[in-house]
Design an enzyme around this catalytic site. Structure first.
Site, PDB file in Angstrom:
ATOM      1  N   ARG A  36       0.855  -1.197   0.000  1.00  0.00           N
ATOM      2  CA  ARG A  36       0.000   0.000   0.000  1.00  0.00           C
ATOM      3  C   ARG A  36       0.881   1.233   0.000  1.00  0.00           C
ATOM      4  O   ARG A  36       1.864   1.296   0.758  1.00  0.00           O
ATOM      5  CB  ARG A  36      -0.897   0.023   1.241  1.00  0.00           C
ATOM      6  CG  ARG A  36      -2.025  -0.952   1.158  1.00  0.00           C
ATOM      7  CD  ARG A  36      -2.994  -0.760   2.324  1.00  0.00           C
ATOM      8  NE  ARG A  36      -3.786  -1.959   2.486  1.00  0.00           N
ATOM      9  CZ  ARG A  36      -4.868  -2.243   1.763  1.00  0.00           C
ATOM     10  NH1 ARG A  36      -5.319  -1.387   0.859  1.00  0.00           N
ATOM     11  NH2 ARG A  36      -5.525  -3.373   1.963  1.00  0.00           N
ATOM     12  N   ASP A  37       0.512   2.220  -0.818  1.00  0.00           N
ATOM     13  CA  ASP A  37       1.263   3.481  -0.837  1.00  0.00           C
ATOM     14  C   ASP A  37       1.063   4.196   0.503  1.00  0.00           C
ATOM     15  O   ASP A  37      -0.048   4.281   1.025  1.00  0.00           O
ATOM     16  CB  ASP A  37       0.795   4.363  -1.994  1.00  0.00           C
ATOM     17  CG  ASP A  37       1.794   5.476  -2.296  1.00  0.00           C
ATOM     18  OD1 ASP A  37       2.420   5.443  -3.367  1.00  0.00           O
ATOM     19  OD2 ASP A  37       1.956   6.386  -1.442  1.00  0.00           O
ATOM     20  N   ILE A  38       2.169   4.727   1.042  1.00  0.00           N
ATOM     21  CA  ILE A  38       2.140   5.378   2.355  1.00  0.00           C
ATOM     22  C   ILE A  38       1.403   6.721   2.307  1.00  0.00           C
ATOM     23  O   ILE A  38       0.941   7.219   3.329  1.00  0.00           O
ATOM     24  CB  ILE A  38       3.588   5.550   2.864  1.00  0.00           C
ATOM     25  CG1 ILE A  38       3.647   5.638   4.375  1.00  0.00           C
ATOM     26  CG2 ILE A  38       4.286   6.724   2.210  1.00  0.00           C
ATOM     27  CD1 ILE A  38       5.057   5.477   4.941  1.00  0.00           C
ATOM     28  N   ASN A  93       5.292   6.614 -13.352  1.00  0.00           N
ATOM     29  CA  ASN A  93       5.948   7.909 -13.516  1.00  0.00           C
ATOM     30  C   ASN A  93       7.386   7.653 -13.958  1.00  0.00           C
ATOM     31  O   ASN A  93       8.056   6.771 -13.419  1.00  0.00           O
ATOM     32  CB  ASN A  93       5.948   8.685 -12.200  1.00  0.00           C
ATOM     33  CG  ASN A  93       4.550   9.077 -11.764  1.00  0.00           C
ATOM     34  OD1 ASN A  93       3.686   9.371 -12.589  1.00  0.00           O
ATOM     35  ND2 ASN A  93       4.309   9.057 -10.473  1.00  0.00           N
ATOM     36  N   VAL A 102      11.009   7.863  -6.635  1.00  0.00           N
ATOM     37  CA  VAL A 102      11.788   6.671  -6.277  1.00  0.00           C
ATOM     38  C   VAL A 102      12.252   6.021  -7.575  1.00  0.00           C
ATOM     39  O   VAL A 102      11.424   5.584  -8.392  1.00  0.00           O
ATOM     40  CB  VAL A 102      10.946   5.677  -5.442  1.00  0.00           C
ATOM     41  CG1 VAL A 102      11.792   4.456  -5.076  1.00  0.00           C
ATOM     42  CG2 VAL A 102      10.395   6.342  -4.183  1.00  0.00           C
ATOM     43  N   HIS A 106       8.229   1.041 -10.517  1.00  0.00           N
ATOM     44  CA  HIS A 106       7.034   0.593  -9.784  1.00  0.00           C
ATOM     45  C   HIS A 106       5.792   1.093 -10.503  1.00  0.00           C
ATOM     46  O   HIS A 106       5.802   2.160 -11.105  1.00  0.00           O
ATOM     47  CB  HIS A 106       7.037   1.128  -8.346  1.00  0.00           C
ATOM     48  CG  HIS A 106       7.220   2.617  -8.277  1.00  0.00           C
ATOM     49  ND1 HIS A 106       8.455   3.220  -8.406  1.00  0.00           N
ATOM     50  CD2 HIS A 106       6.330   3.627  -8.128  1.00  0.00           C
ATOM     51  CE1 HIS A 106       8.313   4.531  -8.329  1.00  0.00           C
ATOM     52  NE2 HIS A 106       7.040   4.807  -8.167  1.00  0.00           N
ATOM     53  N   HIS A 108       1.823   2.240 -10.113  1.00  0.00           N
ATOM     54  CA  HIS A 108       0.780   2.685  -9.188  1.00  0.00           C
ATOM     55  C   HIS A 108      -0.551   2.102  -9.656  1.00  0.00           C
ATOM     56  O   HIS A 108      -0.942   2.301 -10.808  1.00  0.00           O
ATOM     57  CB  HIS A 108       0.634   4.212  -9.219  1.00  0.00           C
ATOM     58  CG  HIS A 108       1.833   4.969  -8.753  1.00  0.00           C
ATOM     59  ND1 HIS A 108       1.900   5.552  -7.513  1.00  0.00           N
ATOM     60  CD2 HIS A 108       3.003   5.262  -9.376  1.00  0.00           C
ATOM     61  CE1 HIS A 108       3.064   6.186  -7.388  1.00  0.00           C
ATOM     62  NE2 HIS A 108       3.745   6.026  -8.508  1.00  0.00           N
TER      63      HIS A 108
END
Ligand code: AMP
Length: 127
Positions: A36-38, A93, A102, A106, A108
């Site tokens: 899960r994205d923070i 991205n 980052v 990855h 999203h």
């Protein structure tokens, strides 16, 4: 160029993969982890991350290991099925000016639970 010369400092995702820092892990296989994205930007905001740190972005991943990119997309779809009912936005991205922070590739996965309000249209960029 090897991984060490590219990443003198491990990225936050490399450290999550190594379990050096905690994360809310929702999926894991031999080559991929999803968390899960923070700082969620949607009711469902997951990150699908190849465990290898050698690819900084989707272009490098697609060129270097298309099967791994396909696995990332398949995991994203499977998680989206579970968390959003299968209607979702998949975002990579690439580069600082596109919002990448980052430099460990990855995906999203953005969406909302079935039966709840969906994502707004027209929020992908800033125009
Ligand atoms: P990007 O801006 O495309 O590079 O995406 C990086 C994402 O990682 C952002 O959405 C951050 O909120 C997220 N993030 C950064 N640190 C963590 C962490 N420790 N755990 C989970 N997500 C994180």
């Amino acid at each position: 160029m090897n991984a060490m010369s590219r990443h003198p400092e491990p990225t936050i995702f490399e450290r999550i993969v190594a379990r050096e820092i905690p994360a809310d892990v929702v999926f894991e296989s031999d080559r991929v982890i999803a968390i899960r994205d923070i700082n969620p930007q949607a009711p469902v905001h997951l990150l699908v991350i190849p465990k290898t740190a050698i690819y900084r972005n989707i272009t490098e991943l697609g060129a270097g290991d298309p099967a791994l990119l396909a696995e990332v997309v398949a995991v994203a779809g499977q998680l989206a099925e579970e968390h959003t009912g299968g209607e979702y936005r998949l975002v990579f991205n690439q580069g600082e000016r596109a919002g990448q922070t980052v430099f460990h590739v990855h995906a999203h996965v953005l969406g909302s639970a079935p039966g709840t309000e969906g994502l707004a249209e027209g929020t992908l960029g800033n125009l």
